[in-house]
Design a protein around this motif. Structure first.
Motif, mmCIF file in Angstrom:
data_model
loop_
_atom_site.group_PDB
_atom_site.id
_atom_site.type_symbol
_atom_site.label_atom_id
_atom_site.label_comp_id
_atom_site.label_asym_id
_atom_site.label_seq_id
_atom_site.Cartn_x
_atom_site.Cartn_y
_atom_site.Cartn_z
ATOM 1 N N ARG A 171 41.041 -1.516 51.740
ATOM 2 C CA ARG A 171 40.119 -0.954 49.943
ATOM 3 C C ARG A 171 41.214 -0.666 48.990
ATOM 4 N N THR A 172 41.997 -0.894 48.997
ATOM 5 C CA THR A 172 42.869 -0.245 47.972
ATOM 6 C C THR A 172 44.532 -1.242 47.790
ATOM 7 N N ARG A 203 39.171 -9.953 36.067
ATOM 8 C CA ARG A 203 38.696 -8.088 36.013
ATOM 9 C C ARG A 203 38.588 -8.124 37.409
ATOM 10 N N ARG A 204 38.651 -7.095 37.871
ATOM 11 C CA ARG A 204 37.598 -6.535 38.448
ATOM 12 C C ARG A 204 36.432 -6.079 39.025
ATOM 13 N N ALA A 258 34.004 -10.494 44.511
ATOM 14 C CA ALA A 258 35.412 -10.808 45.456
ATOM 15 C C ALA A 258 35.044 -11.576 46.470
ATOM 16 N N GLN A 259 33.849 -11.203 46.821
ATOM 17 C CA GLN A 259 33.482 -12.310 47.781
ATOM 18 C C GLN A 259 33.665 -13.501 47.688
ATOM 19 N N GLY A 260 33.621 -13.913 46.626
ATOM 20 C CA GLY A 260 32.740 -15.482 45.788
ATOM 21 C C GLY A 260 34.661 -15.769 45.640
ATOM 22 N N LEU A 261 35.534 -15.678 46.308
ATOM 23 C CA LEU A 261 37.253 -15.363 45.913
ATOM 24 C C LEU A 261 38.058 -16.510 46.575
ATOM 25 N N TYR A 262 37.103 -16.277 48.239
ATOM 26 C CA TYR A 262 38.075 -16.221 49.381
ATOM 27 C C TYR A 262 36.910 -16.935 50.422
#
Length: 74
Positions: A2-3, A55-56, A62-66
């Motif tokens: 999460r962090t 950017r965040r 985010a799931q599209g980045l891996y």
């Protein structure tokens, strides 16, 4: 994870490998094509980095980045 603090704890605990090599420093830079292996409590996730974001964003972005390499292909 999460962090960033949670991620750093995993690295310092020896639970993260980058391209097969155990990481001991949470500040290691990543690049496209790198493969992360993360040992979580009940499972191991193997992730291939495919892109970065300027950017965040939200979780779906985010799931599209891996790519998940251990059985849950997108």
């Amino acid at each position: 994870m999460r962090t960033r603090t949670d991620a750093a704890k995993l690295v310092l605990g020896g639970r993260v490998r980058l391209n097969g090599m155990r990481q001991t420093s949470p500040g290691h830079a990543l690049k496209s094509g790198d493969v992360l292996t993360v040992a979580l409590d009940a499972r191991v996730r193997v992730l291939k980095i495919v892109a970065f974001s300027e950017r965040r964003g939200d979780a779906p972005s985010a799931q599209g980045l891996y790519d998940e390499l251990n059985g849950k292909e997108k």
